[in-house]
Design an enzyme around this catalytic site. Sequence first.
Site, PDB file in Angstrom:
ATOM      1  N   THR A  57       0.909  -1.183   0.006  1.00 35.90           N
ATOM      2  CA  THR A  57       0.007   0.053   0.202  1.00 35.90           C
ATOM      3  C   THR A  57       0.723   1.201  -0.007  1.00 35.90           C
ATOM      4  O   THR A  57       1.844   1.199   0.566  1.00 35.90           O
ATOM      5  CB  THR A  57      -0.831  -0.127   1.365  1.00 35.90           C
ATOM      6  OG1 THR A  57      -1.683  -0.954   1.113  1.00 35.90           O
ATOM      7  CG2 THR A  57      -1.667   1.229   1.378  1.00 35.90           C
ATOM      8  N   GLY A  62       2.795  -2.741   8.515  1.00 37.34           N
ATOM      9  CA  GLY A  62       3.009  -3.195   9.677  1.00 37.34           C
ATOM     10  C   GLY A  62       4.340  -3.412   9.936  1.00 37.34           C
ATOM     11  O   GLY A  62       5.060  -4.051   8.983  1.00 37.34           O
ATOM     12  N   GLU A  74      -6.540  -5.642   3.752  1.00 37.48           N
ATOM     13  CA  GLU A  74      -6.679  -6.649   3.002  1.00 37.48           C
ATOM     14  C   GLU A  74      -7.781  -6.588   1.844  1.00 37.48           C
ATOM     15  O   GLU A  74      -8.284  -7.577   1.467  1.00 37.48           O
ATOM     16  CB  GLU A  74      -6.888  -7.904   3.652  1.00 37.48           C
ATOM     17  CG  GLU A  74      -5.632  -8.299   4.740  1.00 37.48           C
ATOM     18  CD  GLU A  74      -4.494  -8.736   4.129  1.00 37.48           C
ATOM     19  OE1 GLU A  74      -4.675  -9.346   2.788  1.00 37.48           O
ATOM     20  OE2 GLU A  74      -3.537  -8.319   4.334  1.00 37.48           O
TER      21      GLU A  74
END
Length: 721
Positions: free
Chosen positions: A167, A206, A453
């Site tokens: 992303t 993350g 997701e």
Amino acid sequence: MTELADRSAGHTTAATPAPRTPAAPPAAPAAVAPAVDVAALGEQLLGKWAAVRRQARELAGRPELYKTEGLTHTEHRQRVFGQLKILVDNGAVHRAFPTALGGEDEHGGNIAGFQELVIADPSLQIKAGVQWGLFGSAVMHLGTEEHHKKWLPGIMSLDIPGCFAMTETGHGSDVASIATTATYDPAAEEFVVHTPFRAAWKDYIGNAAIDGLAAVVFAQLITNGVNHGVHAFYVELRDPKSKEFLPGIGGEDDGVKGGLNGIDNGRLHFTQVRIPRTNLLNRYGNVDSDGTYSSPIASPGRRFFTMLGTLVQGRVSLDGAAVTASKLALKTAIQYASERRQFNASSATDEEVLLDYQRHQRRLFTRLATTYAASFASEQLLQKFDDVFSGRNDTDEDRQDLETLAAALKPLSTWHALDTLQECREACGGAGFLIENRFASLRADLDVYATFEGDNTVLLQLVAKRLLADYAKEFRNVDFGVLARYVVGQATGAAIHRTGLRGVAQFVADSGSVQKAATAIKDEAGQRALLTERVQAMVAEVGAALKGANKLPQQQAAALFNSHQNELIEAAQAHAELLQWEAFTEALANVADPGTRAVLTWLRDLFGLSLIEKNLSWYLMNGRLSMQRARTVGEYINRLLVKIRPHALDLVDAFGYGPEHLRAAIATGAEKTRQDEAREFFRVQRASGQAPLDEKILLARSAREGRPQSSTAQAGKSRRG
């Protein structure tokens, strides 16, 4: 008769003939109320990987893995990273990796265990998902055996904490348009990874803020002046000892979020960062030393979707995790509602149990029914995923079906979890708002499940496009005569529905009887027809509106598609709801115990009729239901609530979660203890004759006797008299 009677008493005598009397008809057997076999139902809910789920629940129930409320985000991050090591030490994260590297090649079981980690702490679940389900999985599925040997052992052991850098700030769901580039330099046999502007920074990643030592970076692969589209590259980020970014790499901390603060989300950017040619994860696209590009998949579009399709497990994981969160919430809320008392509507002395109020049943039982449907559908999705990734059923069509199924179910289950957590929170009043009862905490942590997701709305659009493609495929090779007959049939059907003739036919069939109308809608075939017809009609209507769009100029085609986007997404959601209803219905066929099957049938009917009630305006506007049948939907739902009420606790007990999983003070039985104590106090007080007289009783007595009462002294005198 006498001999049998005497035998029952312990001795035998000769039977003497009795006078003949007309035989009485046998008494009808007493009706036995259905009962739920909790153990058997619990086993069915555990599904194919029951043993793995039990192991995961045992681990998630340990205090060292619990979420500790009140920590700063820095402290929470440190705790969760330490918990990852506990997962490694307990072999909880290696199931899907190759057996040659210490894994088990167990794809379905791996996801089943992962889904249960939400019980401990959603931050732990997602942090584990980033490390092994995204970063590790990308290396495994997009790389080759050479990559596996080089990096997977360190990823599995947590020696290489990593990131999944897809992303970008400027592109989320539109992965094909990401702007980070990896340009091949044949002279050095290196790729140059670069973010050309601020919007191309990798964002919300993350492990990027603190822990990540490496990343799988998605970038546009450019070689010999040709852009071959998005590919994945292994890029080292930090020095393993100093934890400082390597030259050319920088980043920022995303900071405190609305939830999941145990994860160090951050941003990454690259300035002419050079990596070896062999760091390209080249299972689906390779660059030779001279810069020549090759791929086993000729079509760039198909290649792109194949690469992203290998990562579908993220959606499968979130689908099941969301179902788990819904189960936790409902177990707590229904347990509390069966004990908490409020208002004495039907008794002068006892207050009502919350779960006996119809509106409370509506709030919780309808969501319980949806959770069961979502659970059975999630198990089917997981088995489909395992079939594909194990190689048992791994054709191109199987992978497309898996992608579509995951894209259909993940939005519904994640939205449902958020709705359920909020409704359960409200249904438990002020107690539900306390962090100790977990609703607010889980709601905050799961909020982003609807976004990552794959944004839920975008995923449903993907499903809608597949539905349209399948619809068009049916008529791709038919001759004009067949198509004409179909169009005439559709037109006739539309005329019957929209002129109200079908409604009249239903009314005549029901003879105006509410009972017949209720029978028609509660029937399994009737529910299936209504739910299926809605999907078919919605897809056909949009398909007809978009016919020929592929022949229009791009701008006009896009405008036409956009003008029907809302209907498309509604059709996709209706399709996903039908899949859940079908999964529930198929699960019923596998229930052996008649009592359990009866109760689950009521629950399935509640789910189906709730869907019909939610979309009642569509059924009426499109002539699918008569007014008579439409009026009975709500009435029959209310009757189902009454039937389900005695079994509510059994239905949530079958989820199999104990106190160590719920960790909610209001689900411990403490409320029942408090309520029983209060009731006993007032019972003893009434029995003693020392209870103060209620003023309303005094006023009513005075009114009957025609005497004014205006003082406490008079009240006491009246009582003594």
